[in-house]
Design a protein around this motif. Structure first.
Motif, PDB file in Angstrom:
ATOM      1  N   GLY A 104      48.115 100.927 -84.078  1.00  0.00           N
ATOM      2  CA  GLY A 104      48.166 100.485 -82.720  1.00  0.00           C
ATOM      3  C   GLY A 104      49.719 100.482 -82.193  1.00  0.00           C
ATOM      4  O   GLY A 104      49.847 100.188 -81.011  1.00  0.00           O
ATOM      5  N   PHE A 105      50.748 101.096 -82.739  1.00  0.00           N
ATOM      6  CA  PHE A 105      51.901 101.122 -82.517  1.00  0.00           C
ATOM      7  C   PHE A 105      52.359 102.618 -81.754  1.00  0.00           C
ATOM      8  O   PHE A 105      51.860 103.465 -82.305  1.00  0.00           O
ATOM      9  N   GLU A 106      52.957 102.340 -80.389  1.00  0.00           N
ATOM     10  CA  GLU A 106      53.389 103.752 -79.788  1.00  0.00           C
ATOM     11  C   GLU A 106      54.654 103.415 -79.110  1.00  0.00           C
ATOM     12  O   GLU A 106      54.456 102.564 -78.171  1.00  0.00           O
ATOM     13  N   ALA A 107      55.626 104.162 -79.276  1.00  0.00           N
ATOM     14  CA  ALA A 107      56.948 103.846 -78.493  1.00  0.00           C
ATOM     15  C   ALA A 107      57.762 105.098 -78.740  1.00  0.00           C
ATOM     16  O   ALA A 107      57.961 105.917 -79.884  1.00  0.00           O
ATOM     17  N   GLU A 108      58.959 105.006 -77.722  1.00  0.00           N
ATOM     18  CA  GLU A 108      59.981 106.165 -77.993  1.00  0.00           C
ATOM     19  C   GLU A 108      61.258 105.496 -77.713  1.00  0.00           C
ATOM     20  O   GLU A 108      61.463 104.516 -76.840  1.00  0.00           O
TER      21      GLU A 108
END
Length: 439
Positions: A168-172
């Motif tokens: 479930g992780f997503e980032a930039e």
């Protein structure tokens, strides 16, 4: 910048790993552009430009863990790359403590920005960069016949990362940095050279100090002429804001979960105990805008938050990632600190200097080591003898020895002059009764 195509590749790579035998996976796409130039005297001596574009994948399969990276980011090549990685991982020893963090601990993007990227980066031409490196030398070139050499180094870079995890992780992120350094060497009446440097760093081009760096390096080198050893003994020790982080670093390292889990830390079982003077309060402040070290999440994707590391001398937290937390059967905190700062005192450097009857102002460290298990240390130092509030004799080839817990317990003053060009925002620090060995 991370493109939509690159994000799609990362998502595809994670899904492909899950479909081919992995129970969990984490994928990062990392891009970077870097430039560096160096002038030696008035000649351009080095020029380096590089770019990076890679995929980093972590595979969790059958209780085993493997990590792999490649700069060949095409689906047809990644298929065999990932399959081979899965096969290789299955040969590794089982390690059931290797897991992704609990999804509740992840950073959740909310649109806020830490202002870590200068969008003008690509518009700054090479001529401008070369010019500031050249003029940094020209500030002092031929200004003194004792000059042996002058070198200036300019470097900059922009880096971006997109990370995604199967739970479930997503980032930039994206950030930039600009740096200018000048080093000067002077001949003296002895065989030893008088050498020093000065520098500035910034996240934004317009914030970088581009003039006066050479002059400051020259001033610091001139102060070193006539360096000598002085009599061994216990002295008050003043660290300025360019050197104070050197003695805090081994303290911070001893707080890491990896050191604690391996019982290789002199701070083992010290949580809640007094480990330093009550003058010392250290805080991790990860969400400062336009600040080196600022971040929303750590290398695992776990959300960062402000936390007190040392509260009036008492150890308040460790840095424990998911893996070491599971191995030690304790709650994880965060993998590492972001921006370390102190509660400031009410005196600047000059006031601290003037308060010392007899002591040593340490301006640099020359090698040495500390024992991570006991905290015992021995470091080579250089600086100035302080007499009646005045820096007098320049000194070199001296050592400080002792134990880090004893040293930090003898901290008697914290300055108000923290230098904000790094992730270690420490001011000048004054210690009592430090062992110096020289003559």
């Amino acid at each position: 910048m991370i493109t939509t195509d690159q994000k799609n590749i990362a998502q595809w790579a994670m899904d492909f790993a899950l479909k081919n035998g992995c129970q969990a996976a984490r994928v990062s796409i990392i891009t970077a552009n870097n430039n560096s130039f160096e002038y030696r005297n008035t000649q351009l001596d080095k020029l380096h430009q590089s770019s990076e574009n890679k995929l980093y994948i972590e595979l969790f399969t059958d209780g085993r863990y493997g990590s792999f990276s490649t700069n060949r980011i095409e689906k047809n090549e990644l298929e065999s790359f990932i399959k081979e990685g899965i096969t290789s991982t299955k040969y590794l020893a089982e390690d059931t403590f290797r897991r992704l963090p609990e999804s509740s601990r992840y950073y959740k993007p909310d649109g806020k920005d830490l202002d870590l990227y200068d969008s003008s980066f690509d518009t700054i031409n090479t001529d401008k960069k070369l010019e500031i490196a050249k003029q940094a030398v020209e500030e002092i070139y031929q200004s003194d016949n004792r000059i042996i050499s002058i070198s200036s180094a300019y470097d900059d870079g922009v880096g971006a990362e997109y990370m995604i995890a199967s739970n479930g992780f997503e980032a930039e992120t994206i950030d930039s940095a600009f740096n200018l350094t000048v080093e000067v060497a002077l001949k003296t009446d002895s065989e030893a050279r008088a050498e020093s440097y000065w520098y500035d760093s910034s996240i934004y081009w317009n914030d970088l100090i581009k003039k006066g760096i050479g002059a400051k390096a020259m001033e610091r080198a001139l102060q070193k002429i006539g360096q000598q050893k002085i009599k061994s003994g216990k002295y008050a020790m003043l660290l300025d804001n360019t050197t104070s982080s050197r003695l805090l670093s081994p303290m911070i390292s001893a707080m890491y979960g990896s050191a604690l889990q391996q019982k290789n830390s002199f701070l083992l079982d010290k949580l809640g105990q007094k480990i330093a003077s009550e003058k010392l309060t250290i805080t991790d402040t990860p969400h400062l805008q336009k600040a080196f070290g600022a971040r929303w999440f750590d290398g695992e994707g776990v959300a960062t938050s402000q936390r007190t590391i040392i509260d009036k001398g008492v150890l308040n937290t460790y840095f424990i990632d998911t893996y070491n937390g599971l191995k030690m059967d304790v709650e994880p905190t965060i993998a590492s600190p972001s921006i370390i700062s102190t509660t400031l005192g009410d005196k600047n450097f000059d006031s601290l200097l003037q308060s010392i009857q007899k002591g040593i102002w340490v301006t640099g460290f020359n090698g040495g080591n500390s024992n991570s298990t006991t905290g015992d240390f021995s470091f080579g130092v250089e600086g100035f003898l302080i007499e009646n509030g005045i820096a007098t004799t320049p000194i070199s080839e001296m050592n400080i020895t002792g134990n880090l817990l004893d040293l930090w317990s003898d901290l008697i003053e914290v300055g108000n002059d923290s230098r904000n060009t790094s992730s270690r925002r420490l001011p000048s620090l004054l210690f009592n009764d430090v062992n110096f060995s020289g003559l």
